[in-house]
Design an enzyme around this catalytic site. Sequence first.
Site, PDB file in Angstrom:
ATOM      1  N   ASP A 201       0.815  -1.221   0.000  1.00 54.67           N
ATOM      2  CA  ASP A 201       0.000   0.000   0.000  1.00 54.67           C
ATOM      3  C   ASP A 201       0.846   1.268   0.000  1.00 54.67           C
ATOM      4  O   ASP A 201       2.003   1.266   0.439  1.00 54.67           O
ATOM      5  CB  ASP A 201      -0.901   0.037   1.238  1.00 54.67           C
ATOM      6  CG  ASP A 201      -2.089  -0.888   1.130  1.00 54.67           C
ATOM      7  OD1 ASP A 201      -2.092  -1.746   0.225  1.00 54.67           O
ATOM      8  OD2 ASP A 201      -3.020  -0.767   1.958  1.00 54.67           O
ATOM      9  N   ASP A 202       0.201   2.351  -0.458  1.00 51.86           N
ATOM     10  CA  ASP A 202       0.654   3.751  -0.283  1.00 51.86           C
ATOM     11  C   ASP A 202       1.683   4.238  -1.282  1.00 51.86           C
ATOM     12  O   ASP A 202       2.000   5.429  -1.303  1.00 51.86           O
ATOM     13  CB  ASP A 202       1.160   4.007   1.141  1.00 51.86           C
ATOM     14  CG  ASP A 202       0.034   4.006   2.155  1.00 51.86           C
ATOM     15  OD1 ASP A 202      -1.124   4.189   1.732  1.00 51.86           O
ATOM     16  OD2 ASP A 202       0.309   3.823   3.348  1.00 51.86           O
ATOM     17  N   HIS A 346       3.508  -2.347   3.102  1.00 49.27           N
ATOM     18  CA  HIS A 346       3.603  -0.998   2.539  1.00 49.27           C
ATOM     19  C   HIS A 346       4.961  -0.845   1.863  1.00 49.27           C
ATOM     20  O   HIS A 346       5.990  -1.196   2.456  1.00 49.27           O
ATOM     21  CB  HIS A 346       3.436   0.059   3.633  1.00 49.27           C
ATOM     22  CG  HIS A 346       2.106  -0.003   4.321  1.00 49.27           C
ATOM     23  ND1 HIS A 346       1.822  -0.953   5.280  1.00 49.27           N
ATOM     24  CD2 HIS A 346       0.988   0.767   4.183  1.00 49.27           C
ATOM     25  CE1 HIS A 346       0.575  -0.772   5.704  1.00 49.27           C
ATOM     26  NE2 HIS A 346       0.049   0.254   5.058  1.00 49.27           N
TER      27      HIS A 346
END
Length: 402
Positions: A201-202, A346
Amino acid sequence: EYGDEITVTGVEGNTDYSFTYPLTAIGSIDAAVSSWLKKQRKALPENACGTLSVDYESFRADDRYASVALTCVYAENGVSCDTHFCFIIDLNTEKMYRGSDILSDTTRINLILESKISTFLLKDADGYHITPDPEWFTNSILTQDGLYIYLASGERLPLSLSSQRVLISLREASDCLSVESELAHSFVIDPSKPMIAITFDDGPSEYTDSILDLLLQYGCHATFCVQGRWVGDHESTVKRIVAEGNEIANHTYSHKKLTTLSSSQIRSQLTRTNEAIQNIVPGYQVKWLRCPGGSNNKTVRNVCKSLDMCVAFWYIDTEDWSTLNAKSTYNNIFKNLKSGAIVLCHDIYSTTVDAMKLVIPELVARGYQLVTLSELFQFADGGPVPGTTYTILNDEDNIAFK
């Protein structure tokens, strides 16, 4: 390696020509070659007084496929230009195919070719950018090494460059070829063996390429849940994610908590991100949403359903964002490890890269197949259903609510 060689010479206007080409003994194919040769003669300028020559290369890719690449060169006063006519022969059916006819994934193969071209453009034509399209694969041949693409100077490449023959290896072309042969190497998943979908993610971020390096090294795939606002700053990374067989998912445009937004606001967050991705990878279909913080409700799912997207929750939370410790991330994965699970990581922390250096080889050593979300849930009953939330494949612990 294929066909009976023949040479024909003559004069067209003030131009001498010499054509060396193969006879295949397949009527429709030999007729196509003859038509192309005639076209080269008739295309000469009215006052041409140079030389026109044709030569060829031929290859047997395997017992079923052969390829021929004809190159025509016109030279006059020390200047020359060339053009190509390439084709692939299915020896079982005696049908002729152009390179673009045997591609099953043009989006990904385009990105691979663009990357290949950029390596010699940076050296020989600094500042010149080329974005190929599927038509560029028309003049391609299939060999034991892979797919060779013939790019003519002045047609596909700038005049400052000579013509090029670019190889996309069979490994690089995995899942992109539609030929019925072992040449069409693919990322084969065995549903009887354990598999897991690691998601990041991100990003994309400065650390994403390091994770891609690891995935490539171990022959694995993963899903990158990107924020739309960062996509434009990492264009080459976004292209690489897709080119190497990984998947891009939507993590909203600016990391908004979706359950606090209206339906139109949610749609805006998702469509802006999808459009940012498609601006870099035209035609790419984003199939998954990862909600920031996992915040999810019926409104979110309804918007996803209307956009033909599923929602990816997670079964294992590595808490890499909290601990910022590679060993903790490793431990959180392996203490909860289960086949079919979605893993939350992440790609914005160096410590997550360090963790993946431990996690990926260990999972591979234990026999796990590291796959994308779409690769994993193709094995769900009926396949993934838009507007549905998933945490794990076919398991009583799966949320899978609509």
